[in-house]
Design a protein around this motif. Structure first.
Motif, PDB file in Angstrom:
ATOM      1  N   TRP A  47       0.801  -1.227   0.000  1.00 35.09           N
ATOM      2  CA  TRP A  47       0.000   0.000   0.000  1.00 35.09           C
ATOM      3  C   TRP A  47       0.833   1.276   0.000  1.00 35.09           C
ATOM      4  O   TRP A  47       0.405   2.298  -0.550  1.00 35.09           O
ATOM      5  CB  TRP A  47      -0.940  -0.008   1.205  1.00 35.09           C
ATOM      6  N   LEU A  84      -6.662   4.837  -4.334  1.00 33.07           N
ATOM      7  CA  LEU A  84      -7.054   4.194  -3.082  1.00 33.07           C
ATOM      8  C   LEU A  84      -7.720   5.181  -2.134  1.00 33.07           C
ATOM      9  O   LEU A  84      -8.687   4.846  -1.438  1.00 33.07           O
ATOM     10  CB  LEU A  84      -5.828   3.579  -2.404  1.00 33.07           C
ATOM     11  N   TYR A 140     -10.723  -2.967  -1.014  1.00 29.24           N
ATOM     12  CA  TYR A 140      -9.671  -1.949  -0.907  1.00 29.24           C
ATOM     13  C   TYR A 140     -10.001  -0.912   0.168  1.00 29.24           C
ATOM     14  O   TYR A 140      -9.087  -0.315   0.752  1.00 29.24           O
ATOM     15  CB  TYR A 140      -9.464  -1.274  -2.258  1.00 29.24           C
TER      16      TYR A 140
END
Length: 420
Positions: free
Chosen positions: A204, A218, A285
Motif C-alpha cells: 500500500w 485508493l 480496498y
C-alpha cells in the motif's frame, strides 16, 4: 496459535494515518463532484458534447457470453455460507489434492482460463469467484469485506468443499487474500504462490504513481457511491488498461462446435456492467488499506513468488522484498510479461507452477497438447531458495538463461538473505 487469537496478527494502521487518508478522500470526491457539475453545465450549453458523450458511452452486453456457462473448462458449482453464496468452477479428480485459484481485480474465475485444464490433470482445481464478484453474492455492507471476515469465509468455504488443506495460487487481490490467509490459517495452506503481488505490508505504501490503482485512487474510493458510479462510467477504459493483452486475443472459441462467438472483453464488460458490480470489489480496498501483518510474522509454508519484468501495477522491488515475510521461498521473473503473467505468458507460468507444486514427479504432456502449445523463453532467475524443500519442488537454476543481465528496473532491488 489458537482460533481465538489467530487474527491478532492483523493490526490496524495508526489513527493519524487513517485521518489523512479520509481527508484526502473528501477532497478527491469534492473535485469529482465539481467535475460532474462542470460537465453537466457544459453539456447543456454545447449540444455537440452531448452527442459525443452518447457515442463514447460504453454499451454493456445484456447477456452472459455462452462460454462463461459451458462446462468445457470445468463444472460450475455453488456453496452457501450462512448468508453468502459463492460460485466456483472446479475441474479434475476430487480425490486429488485441492488447488485453490484466487483471481484479482477486476476479474473473476475466467482469469484462470489457461490454467484450469492443465492443472486439473494433477489436482482438484477450484477457481473461486471472490465474494462481490461475478456470480458470487455481492453483499453491500463494507464490514463484509474486512480481512478477518474474508479469511473466515474462505476457511468456511474450504471446509464446505471438504478440503482440509490446499495449495493457493493468488493474483493481485487474490494474492493479497492468499498472503493474509497463509498468515492467519497456516494449518490449511500447503503451498502458496503469489502472482505479481507484494506482501500486504509492502504493497500500500509503495505503489507506482503511474499505476491505474495508485495511492490517489485508493484514497479516492474510500467514500461510498461516487467511486462506484465513476468506475461504471469509465468501465471500458479501465478494463482495457488492466487487460491490454485481451484485446490482442480477439475472439474466444466455444466448446461446442469450435465457432468464434464472443470477444473476451465482452465477458469482462458484462461482469462489471452495473454499479453494484463494483461495490464489493471496491470494499476490499476500502478495508485492506488499513491493515498490516504484525512485525516479525512470516508465512511458514513453501512460497513461490512469480512476477513479470514489465509490471507497472506494483514495484518489482516490493515483490522481491516480500520474501522477507517467507520462511521458505523461490522468486521467479517471467520475461515479456506485465501484471498478468498467468494470462500473458501462460506456457511459462504453468511450467513454473507445476514444477513448484509437483517437484520431481514426472510431468507428462499429451502429444496433442505438445503440438499446440508454443514454447517461449523463461527468465527463471532464482532470487531465493527454499532450502531442503527445493529438492522436492524446483531445481535451483533450472531454466535460467546463461549470462542474463537484469533490466534497469532491477538495479534498485535490495540484497537479502536466503532463508532455509
Amino acid at each position: 496459535m489458537t482460533k481465538s487469537n489467530q487474527y491478532d496478527i492483523l493490526q490496524i494502521v495508526p489513527k493519524r494515518q487513517i485521518f489523512k487518508i479520509y481527508l484526502r478522500c473528501l477532497v478527491a470526491n469534492l473535485i469529482l463532484l465539481i467535475k460532474w457539475l462542470f460537465e453537466s453545465v457544459k453539456n447543456r450549453v454545447n449540444q455537440t458534447t452531448i452527442i459525443r458523450r452518447a457515442i463514447e458511452q460504453t454499451e454493456f452486453p445484456n447477456r452472459q457470453p455462452n462460454f462463461m456457462t459451458e462446462t468445457k473448462m470445468g463444472r460450475h458449482s455453488y456453496v452457501k455460507l450462512e448468508n453468502t453464496k459463492l460460485h466456483y468452477v472446479e475441474a479434475g479428480n476430487r480425490s486429488n489434492s485441492t488447488l485453490l485459484l484466487l483471481h484479482g481485480f477486476p476479474d473473476c474465475w475466467l482469469g484462470w482460463r489457461y490454467q484450469i485444464s492443465e492443472l486439473s490433470q494433477y489436482f482438484h482445481v477450484v477457481a473461486l469467484d471472490l465474494k462481490g464478484f461475478n456470480d458470487s453474492d455481492k453483499p453491500m455492507l463494507r464490514f463484509e469485506y474486512t480481512p478477518k471476515k474474508v479469511c473466515e469465509d474462505l476457511r468456511k468455504f474450504l471446509i464446505a468443499i471438504s478440503a482440509k488443506s490446499v495449495s493457493i495460487v493468488g493474483h493481485d487481490l487474490g494474492a493479497i487474500i492468499g498472503w493474509l490467509f497463509a498468515h492467519t490459517n497456516p494449518e490449511m495452506v500447503d503451498k502458496f504462490i503469489s502472482v505479481a503481488t507484494p506482501h500486504p505490508n509492502l504493497l500500500w505504501d509503495n505503489l507506482p504513481k503511474n499505476s491505474p490503482f495508485n495511492r490517489r485512487w485508493l484514497e479516492f474510493i474510500q467514500l461510498p457511491y461516487l467511486p462506484e458510479m465513476e468506475m461504471k462510467h469509465n468501465a471500458e477504459r479501465m478494463l482495457k488498461k488492466c487487460y491490454p493483452h485481451i484485446l490482442k486475443e480477439k475472439m474466444y472459441m466455444t466448446g461446442s462446435n469450435g465457432s468464434v462467438i464472443n470477444n473476451l472483453m465482452e465477458a469482462y464488460k458484462y461482469i462489471f456492467s452495473q454499479t453494484d458490480d463494483w461495490r464489493g470489489p471496491l470494499n476490499y480496498y476500502r478495508n485492506f488499506l488499513f491493515f498490516r501483518v504484525k512485525e516479525g510474522e512470516t508465512v511458514q509454508c513453501p512460497c513461490l513468488i512469480i512476477t513479470g519484468n514489465d509490471d507497472r501495477f506494483y514495484k518489482l522491488e516490493s515483490v522481491v522484498k516480500s520474501s522477507d515475510f517467507c520462511e521458505n521461498f523461490i522468486i521467479k521473473v517471467i520475461e515479456q510479461s506485465g501484471h498478468a503473467p498467468h494470462q500473458e505468458m501462460s506456457t511459462e507460468f504453468n511450467s513454473l507452477l507445476l514444477k513448484f507444486l509437483l517437484g520431481k514427479r514426472m510431468l507428462v504432456r499429451s502429444p496433442e497438447n505438445a503440438a499446440t502449445t508454443p514454447t517461449r523463453g523463461i527468465v527463471g532467475r532464482v532470487f531465493g531458495g527454499i532450502g531442503a524443500v527445493a529438492n522436492n519442488t524446483v531445481k535451483l537454476g533450472n531454466n535460467i538463461k546463461d549470462g542474463y543481465t537484469f533490466a534497469s528496473a532491477l538495479n534498485n532491488v535490495p540484497n537479502f538473505i536466503v532463508k532455509s
